[in-house]
Design a protein around this motif. Structure first.
Motif, PDB file in Angstrom:
ATOM      1  N   GLY B 382       0.821  -1.210   0.000  1.00  0.00           N
ATOM      2  CA  GLY B 382       0.000   0.000   0.000  1.00  0.00           C
ATOM      3  C   GLY B 382       0.843   1.242   0.000  1.00  0.00           C
ATOM      4  O   GLY B 382       2.026   1.212  -0.345  1.00  0.00           O
ATOM      5  N   THR B 383       0.232   2.348   0.408  1.00  0.00           N
ATOM      6  CA  THR B 383       0.937   3.617   0.394  1.00  0.00           C
ATOM      7  C   THR B 383       1.250   4.038   1.823  1.00  0.00           C
ATOM      8  O   THR B 383       0.804   3.393   2.772  1.00  0.00           O
ATOM      9  CB  THR B 383       0.066   4.711  -0.262  1.00  0.00           C
ATOM     10  OG1 THR B 383      -1.116   4.864   0.530  1.00  0.00           O
ATOM     11  CG2 THR B 383      -0.321   4.337  -1.672  1.00  0.00           C
ATOM     12  N   GLU B 384       1.979   5.132   1.937  1.00  0.00           N
ATOM     13  CA  GLU B 384       2.403   5.569   3.260  1.00  0.00           C
ATOM     14  C   GLU B 384       1.196   5.828   4.170  1.00  0.00           C
ATOM     15  O   GLU B 384       1.189   5.455   5.326  1.00  0.00           O
ATOM     16  CB  GLU B 384       3.229   6.845   3.104  1.00  0.00           C
ATOM     17  CG  GLU B 384       4.056   7.163   4.331  1.00  0.00           C
ATOM     18  CD  GLU B 384       4.649   8.551   4.253  1.00  0.00           C
ATOM     19  OE1 GLU B 384       5.031   8.971   3.140  1.00  0.00           O
ATOM     20  OE2 GLU B 384       4.707   9.204   5.311  1.00  0.00           O
ATOM     21  N   ARG B 385       0.172   6.469   3.584  1.00  0.00           N
ATOM     22  CA  ARG B 385      -0.974   6.860   4.413  1.00  0.00           C
ATOM     23  C   ARG B 385      -2.063   5.809   4.462  1.00  0.00           C
ATOM     24  O   ARG B 385      -3.073   5.989   5.140  1.00  0.00           O
ATOM     25  CB  ARG B 385      -1.546   8.185   3.891  1.00  0.00           C
ATOM     26  CG  ARG B 385      -0.548   9.316   4.062  1.00  0.00           C
ATOM     27  CD  ARG B 385      -1.036  10.579   3.418  1.00  0.00           C
ATOM     28  NE  ARG B 385      -2.323  11.008   3.983  1.00  0.00           N
ATOM     29  CZ  ARG B 385      -3.010  12.031   3.516  1.00  0.00           C
ATOM     30  NH1 ARG B 385      -2.547  12.709   2.487  1.00  0.00           N
ATOM     31  NH2 ARG B 385      -4.151  12.386   4.069  1.00  0.00           N
ATOM     32  N   SER B 386      -1.859   4.728   3.726  1.00  0.00           N
ATOM     33  CA  SER B 386      -2.910   3.732   3.675  1.00  0.00           C
ATOM     34  C   SER B 386      -2.298   2.372   3.361  1.00  0.00           C
ATOM     35  O   SER B 386      -1.800   2.162   2.258  1.00  0.00           O
ATOM     36  CB  SER B 386      -3.908   4.147   2.593  1.00  0.00           C
ATOM     37  OG  SER B 386      -4.941   3.227   2.536  1.00  0.00           O
ATOM     38  N   GLY B 387      -2.325   1.490   4.356  1.00  0.00           N
ATOM     39  CA  GLY B 387      -1.638   0.217   4.182  1.00  0.00           C
ATOM     40  C   GLY B 387      -2.512  -0.860   3.596  1.00  0.00           C
ATOM     41  O   GLY B 387      -3.728  -0.778   3.618  1.00  0.00           O
ATOM     42  N   GLY B 388      -1.851  -1.881   3.063  1.00  0.00           N
ATOM     43  CA  GLY B 388      -2.534  -3.103   2.674  1.00  0.00           C
ATOM     44  C   GLY B 388      -3.137  -3.090   1.291  1.00  0.00           C
ATOM     45  O   GLY B 388      -2.676  -2.383   0.393  1.00  0.00           O
ATOM     46  N   THR B 389      -4.184  -3.870   1.151  1.00  0.00           N
ATOM     47  CA  THR B 389      -4.778  -4.099  -0.163  1.00  0.00           C
ATOM     48  C   THR B 389      -6.225  -3.628  -0.185  1.00  0.00           C
ATOM     49  O   THR B 389      -6.810  -3.333   0.848  1.00  0.00           O
ATOM     50  CB  THR B 389      -4.802  -5.601  -0.475  1.00  0.00           C
ATOM     51  OG1 THR B 389      -5.557  -6.252   0.555  1.00  0.00           O
ATOM     52  CG2 THR B 389      -3.401  -6.172  -0.543  1.00  0.00           C
ATOM     53  N   LYS B 390      -6.775  -3.571  -1.379  1.00  0.00           N
ATOM     54  CA  LYS B 390      -8.204  -3.298  -1.534  1.00  0.00           C
ATOM     55  C   LYS B 390      -8.736  -4.226  -2.615  1.00  0.00           C
ATOM     56  O   LYS B 390      -8.076  -4.436  -3.630  1.00  0.00           O
ATOM     57  CB  LYS B 390      -8.417  -1.833  -1.945  1.00  0.00           C
ATOM     58  CG  LYS B 390      -9.862  -1.467  -2.253  1.00  0.00           C
ATOM     59  CD  LYS B 390     -10.664  -1.203  -0.996  1.00  0.00           C
ATOM     60  CE  LYS B 390     -12.164  -1.168  -1.274  1.00  0.00           C
ATOM     61  NZ  LYS B 390     -12.824  -2.478  -1.208  1.00  0.00           N
TER      62      LYS B 390
END
Lengths: 226, 1076
Positions: B382-390
């Motif tokens: 994910g990104t720095e401000r938002s982890g993981g997957t969608k």
């Protein structure tokens, strides 16, 4: 006490007050449609919206339910608020431009004609009648049914409710005259909700009606000394 | 069995492992709702029957959905020691084939679509190989990780879906299930659990993206003796079904997540609010909860930790608004599902007034992995401000529909083109609607954008629940907005005024726009109202409801304007504005259904007349038009589009052979008054001649001035003879002359005579249609050498010299458009031994017509794709080669295509002695326009309004000089528009009606009840490739009369309207067919 700024006025108000209550107590008028002092606020008409300063940008909140927060800065008549109110009134005019109350608001905001007209409707779904029936009368003979533009006030299954006591509170509280009583000849009266009642006339003013049932109840309560 | 210790858990794991990986063959059927809808139950029953009949010793199991929706029903076969094979699009009839192959110890290769050599246990970070003790794998079936749909996926939430039996808690435990719960309860404090979740960067997957760790912390800190956790499973966005898939495929991941959450927050009761329209999910959840209770994961003193927790299922009645958290809680409490204002937030006062934590299915299912592997592990994705997957459910006009789980921050283009496999039927990507009715669309300009909560918001869309509807160029964005607004308008609870009335008013406005009743100011009103609804509404539904409208206006405002001002639906969708999609798409607005159906009736003269009504070049367009009409033909939904271009050619060629009756000329002339002012036309190309033709029909006698010695412009000196023979072109030029047009060739306006001089000599209006006859420069060293030629110069010289031109032995052609193909095929015909087309992108991106590329390749022309020229190499003034660089496709550019980037150290040399550049043309307007004061656009084209009016009142323009290089039919259309504008200018009448602009249905019979004719598209006869190289003979032959009639009957008659029914005569096309 809580410190709050409304329209530039620094106020100290007791904790637990809504913005609307704080404003009115201090003589700042905010228009409302679905609000009634005697009832739980409902936040549906959105006429009472006020601008609450926030980072990164201000937001509109319904003053009838929004609590006074420490240090809050509120505007009740900013451009943002006026635009929202104009839109709300214009939307109400789409179906209810013939209602005097709506005409009055439209005149205040300078709106002559709504840009789109929808099917005409006397009821503006403010929910005052439903809340009064539940919270004041305590019988919940009517409620809001359906969703969206099909929403309406009706007794269960749209048939005369056995819980209705014919008290006429709904008629009294309705701001648009959408709820009616029909006199079908002494001493009977048909309610908007298709319930009919034997009614008695007020001995003093001759105007008001009440069905005999609650009168009996009251008499019993008085007798019990309640 | 009550599980209290790790040893107990281990025992359950052994049972689960035996059932997951039995020592005998195991067959699994994907039986989630999606599989069942595709027929999985029949496949399962057939398997059961056949296994029984054949007395096979195999175990048959049910699993959830792996997300390969476009290939359902899926059956997986796992033979010990062998790879697991997935069979796709299974039916009961195909079952014996699979079992017979199995009996032979083989794979049914025709049906197999993917294989796995092992699977991963994400919770414990281990891998299990299926091949242990076996003889190795097979290479004939692609591995999942080699498949477009799966190779870029990272399956955290979907870790078990399609692998385990959702009704077996043991199988869940065998893949590490409830281990995270054990760890949390025995070795982590609630605060430590919250810390891990916070570290993971997990944000609410329901759409709003609130940081999950923070939400848990707030609820934990809230005062209250009783607290609740709720799982929001009221999935309701059109096109989104990832939550259903998780509930049906891996219910324990959600339950385990909720128990861990309850532990962290201090809740003792939990609710799963699931819609009643998901009966299978409810059934599976009910079983799962029962099993978890039996094992002691729910109930009292879980894992001996002293924690008590229970979960209840609450079924929703299907109101979309109940996905809003306050409405959802009201619904659980048994009240009307209406939202209430916040504050107070649920974390303070939620269900029954108690502190409550609500997360959605996908969020909860992430939790066990985060606790098992740690927040840091999770946040590496994910990104720095938002982890993981969608998870996205990718649906709509896309090849691979399915559930796609990718790291947050993956680009939209990556999902659409790499994973999704692009757009079917060669159509173009137009936009992706993200976040369902609360979201917005993202156009091709932003394919590169990383999908993240904040970036999407900036673009006017939202992550939402992850619905991703892909739209191709057949989607009308106004209608799309109307569809979603209709949805929210119906689903609005009706409590607050802006949402209830506002969405209804917006819908009314949108509806009138799509019905052709739109008014000036409608767009502005939609924006104004939309913004106010967003600001003033009570809950999230109203606050996001206008998004689809606002975002389509933001990116496709021209489409709204076309509906309102021109009463035109560019995508050809809105029924009230579209006569037929083919006619709607034709730049010249040709009445395709009319001439096609006349051909079907054998009424060829009428067919030709219908064509001539909008286009004086039927023989030309019948050969070289890029036929945008066919791309819109609805017949392609059955098989292939009607061969519209071929039919146009047939009508023209047939009638030319028969002789065009003189009555046609009379009928085409709207006015015979010869007293009209003089009009001069500069350039005898398709734009100029079309303008002259329509003026002649209005009674003018225009004079056309042409610099070259021949008339036809690019048709004469640009398009080679093997595509468009000169006598065919000349026949149409003569036809135009006969209508009353004078053509003077060899007169160069600007040199021999100037435009002001023409004006002074009494030409009261002047049309400029000079084309784009100058080639663009390559801008590489060596391009000024002899032997480096420009495509337009080359083709013109070939045409004017009568095919007497020198070409090299080995020719390189640079470019990918139609000019490049024309040049390459011409060079081959002039005697080149080897012709190579050098193009910097891939074949898919070549702007040339598909059929042209195919023909070129068939003739032996080589394509050097992903190559760009760097330098022309010469020796003693003679060209020795073309030095090139290899390219690779990088990020998406604003045209929606991947931008080619040079590959380092990839220089190589093409051994050529001639280089022809065909990378585009520009108009050459000096000295023609000198001193006229005409406004030009930045690229040197003439600036005009949509009807061809320039900034000088008496001068009009159209064709390539205005648009840059474009198609013949666009030039013809521009000529017609300018002719009308000139007539309006000269007659000072703007309200005149031009008869040919009124498109009417033909009086041909049509039976709307009849089945469409069953046969496919006609195939044209082409000269064999080896016969073509010897000369410039026309490659494609005209079809026979019988073939044309048959082909015409394939038309579905989209122009037909019910009102016409009474007018239909008794005859049918079959009679004409019999005659033919």
């Amino acid at each position: 006490m809580i410190n709050i700024t409304i329209d530039g006025r620094k106020l100290q108000v007791p904790e637990g007050l809504t913005i609307l209550e704080a404003a009115r107590e201090n003589g700042i008028e905010i228009p409302t449609l679905c609000y009634h002092e005697a009832l739980e606020p409902y936040a549906a008409c959105r006429l009472c919206v006020v601008e609450l300063e926030r980072e990164p940008k201000s937001q509109l909140v319904a003053s009838c339910v929004y609590p006074c927060e420490e240090g809050a800065v509120v505007h009740t008549d900013s451009e943002m608020v006026r635009r929202s109110r104009r839109t709300t009134v214009e939307l109400l005019m789409a179906s209810s431009a013939h209602i005097p109350l709506i005409q009055e608001l439209a005149a205040q905001m300078g709106i002559a004609e709504p840009r789109v007209r929808l099917e005409s409707n006397d009821c503006i779904l403010c929910g005052l009648c439903v809340r009064a029936c539940k919270e004041i009368v305590g019988v919940s003979a009517i409620s809001l049914v359906n969703r969206g533009v099909d929403k309406k006030v009706k007794p269960p299954f749209e048939i005369a409710s056995r819980d209705c006591i014919g008290c006429s509170t709904c008629v009294f509280v309705c701001p648009t005259g959408a709820i009616k009583l029909e006199d079908i000849g002494e001493p009977k009266l048909v309610h908007h909700w298709a319930s009919d009642f034997q009614v008695v006339q007020c001995r003093i003013c001759g105007d008001h009606y009440l069905s005999p049932e609650p009168i009996t109840d009251y008499e019993r309560l008085f007798a019990e000394g309640a | 069995m009550r599980i209290k210790t790790l040893e107990d858990l281990e025992k359950a794991r052994e049972i689960g492992t035996r059932s997951l990986y039995p020592s005998k063959t195991k067959i699994m059927v994907g039986m989630a709702t999606c599989g069942l809808a595709a027929g999985a139950q029949q496949v399962y029953d057939a398997l059961l029957d056949e296994i029984d009949k054949r007395e096979l010793d195999v175990s048959l199991g049910q699993v959830g959905c792996i997300g390969w929706c476009c290939r359902e029903p899926l059956v997986d076969v796992l033979v010990p020691g062998k790879p697991r094979i997935t069979y796709g699009e299974m039916t009961a009839q195909k079952v014996p084939e699979v079992l017979e192959a199995l009996a032979r110890d083989e794979i049914a290769k025709e049906l197999a679509i993917g294989r796995l050599d092992g699977d991963e246990n994400l919770i414990e970070g281990t891998r299990r190989s299926y091949l242990a003790g076996g003889t190795g794998t097979t290479n004939t079936i692609p591995l999942y990780k080699e498949l477009d749909l799966f190779k870029n996926q990272l399956r955290i939430v979907l870790r078990n879906c399609g692998f385990i039996d959702p009704k077996s808690i043991d199988e869940y435990i065998a893949r590490g299930g409830y281990l995270a719960l054990y760890n949390a309860l025995t070795s982590l404090s609630p605060e430590e659990v919250i810390d891990e979740v916070a570290k993971s960067g997990l944000r609410g997957r329901g759409g709003a993206g609130f940081p999950t760790g923070l939400k848990w912390k707030l609820t934990r800190q809230a005062q209250g003796d009783v607290k609740y956790v709720i799982c929001n499973a009221d999935e309701g966005d059109p096109g989104a079904y990832m939550d259903r898939s998780v509930l049906e495929g891996d219910p324990h991941s959600v339950i385990e997540g909720m128990i861990i959450g309850a532990y962290a927050i201090g809740a003792t009761e939990g609710y799963i609010y699931v819609r009643a329209e998901y009966p299978l999910a409810v059934e599976i959840l009910t079983t799962a909860i029962q099993q978890a209770e039996e094992y002691g994961f729910l109930g009292e003193n879980i894992f001996g930790s002293g924690m008590d927790f229970r979960i209840h299922i609450s079924k929703g009645a299907g109101a979309f608004v109940c996905g809003e958290e306050t409405a959802l809680m009201a619904s659980i409490e048994g009240r009307t599902g209406e939202p209430r204002p916040r504050p107070p937030f649920p974390s303070q006062s939620g269900l029954w007034g108690k502190p409550t934590n609500i997360n959605n299915v996908e969020t909860w299912a992430n939790v066990p992995v985060i606790i098992a592997r740690g927040g840091d592990w999770y946040h590496q994705f994910g990104t720095e401000r938002s982890g993981g997957t969608k998870i996205f459910s990718v649906v709509g006009n896309i090849n691979n529909t399915g559930l796609v789980e990718v790291p947050i921050g993956t680009s939209l283009g990556n999902i659409v083109f790499d994973i999704g496999g692009g757009i079917p039927k060669g159509k173009k990507f137009k936009a992706a609607q993200l976040g369902g009715p609360s979201g917005g669309c993202i156009p091709k300009e932003h394919l590169n954008v990383p999908i993240d909560y904040t970036t999407l918001q900036e673009l006017g869309a939202i992550m939402g629940s992850g619905g991703m509807v892909i739209c191709d160029d057949d989607t009308c964005m106004v209608e799309l907005a109307r569809f979603f607004l209709n949805f929210v308008q119906e689903e609005s609870c009706g409590k607050c005024v802006p949402c209830r009335v506002g969405t209804k008013v917006m819908l009314e406005v949108l509806t009138r726009i799509t019905e052709g009743q739109g008014q000036e100011g409608d767009i502005e009103y939609l924006i104004e109202l939309g913004e106010e609804i967003k600001r003033s509404s009570l809950c999230g539904l109203g606050q996001t409801a206008p998004n689809p409208v606002l975002s389509t206006i933001r990116y496709f405002r021209d489409e709204y304007e076309a509906h309102i001002r021109d009463k035109r639906c560019p995508a050809g969708v809105c029924q009230d504005l579209v006569y037929a999609p083919c006619q709607n798409e034709c730049p010249a607005g040709q009445n395709v259904p009319a001439y096609v159906s006349f051909i079907g009736e054998g009424r060829f003269e009428e067919a030709l007349e219908v064509i001539l009504d909008r286009n004086p070049f039927p023989s030309v367009c019948g050969r070289v038009c890029d036929h945008p009409c066919e791309a819109k033909c609805r017949r392609s939904q059955i098989d292939d589009p009607v061969a519209i271009r071929e039919l146009e050619r047939f009508a023209a060629d047939y009638m030319a052979a028969e002789g065009i009756p003189s009555a046609i000329y009379d009928r085409l002339r709207a006015e015979t008054d010869g007293q009209k002012p003089k009009v001069a036309i500069v350039g005898a190309g398709p734009a100029g001649l079309s303008c002259a033709y329509f003026l002649a029909r209005l009674g003018y006698r225009p004079t056309v001035f042409e610099k070259l010695p021949v008339a036809g412009g690019m048709l004469a000196v640009g398009i080679p003879e093997y595509r468009l023979p000169k006598d065919v072109l000349n026949r149409e030029v003569e036809f135009i002359e006969k209508m009353g047009v004078e053509i003077r060739t060899g007169v160069s306006v600007g040199e021999d005579v100037t435009i002001p001089e023409l004006y002074q000599r009494g030409h009261e209006a002047i049309f400029i249609g000079v084309g784009a006859h100058r080639g663009r420069k390559l801008n590489i060293p060596g391009e000024n050498l002899d032997g480096v030629v420009d495509a337009v110069d080359f083709l013109r010289a070939v045409a004017l010299s009568g095919h007497r031109m020198w070409v090299g032995h080995r020719v390189a052609v640079v470019g990918g458009g139609n000019a490049a193909i024309d040049v390459a095929r011409t060079a081959l015909r002039l005697g080149a031994d080897e012709v190579t087309i050098v193009y910097r992108r891939t074949r898919n991106e070549m702007p040339a017509q598909r059929s042209e590329i195919e023909d070129a390749v068939a003739e032996g022309i080589k394509l050097e794709l992903l190559v760009t020229p760097a330098q022309v190499i010469s020796q003693n003034g003679a060209i020795k080669g073309l030095e090139c660089l290899r390219m690779r496709l990088g990020e998406f550019d604003r045209s929606g295509r991947r931008r080619p980037e040079p590959v380092e150290d990839s220089r190589f040399r093409l051994d050529v002695d001639m280089v022809i550049s065909a990378i585009g043309q520009i108009p050459d307007t000096t000295p023609l326009l000198n001193g006229l004061g005409l406004e030009l656009d930045r690229d040197g084209t003439i600036k005009v309004d949509k009807d061809g009016r320039t900034t000088v009142p008496y001068i009009f323009a159209g064709g390539d000089a205005v648009t840059g290089p474009a198609t013949v039919i666009q030039a013809i259309a521009a000529g017609e528009r300018a002719a009308v504008a000139i007539d309006q200018y000269l007659s000072k009448n703007n309200s005149k009606v031009y008869l040919w602009r009124e498109t009417k249905s033909p009086d041909t019979p049509f039976d709307p009840e009849a089945e469409p004719v069953p046969y496919g598209r006609l195939e044209t006869t082409k000269l064999a490739p080896d016969e073509r190289q010897s000369g410039f003979a026309e490659v494609e032959e005209v079809c026979t009369r019988k073939a044309a009639v048959q082909e015409a009957l394939r038309c579905l008659r989209c122009d037909y309207r019910e009102e016409q029914a009474a007018e239909v005569p008794a005859e049918t096309g079959v009679l004409a067919l019999a005659e033919a």
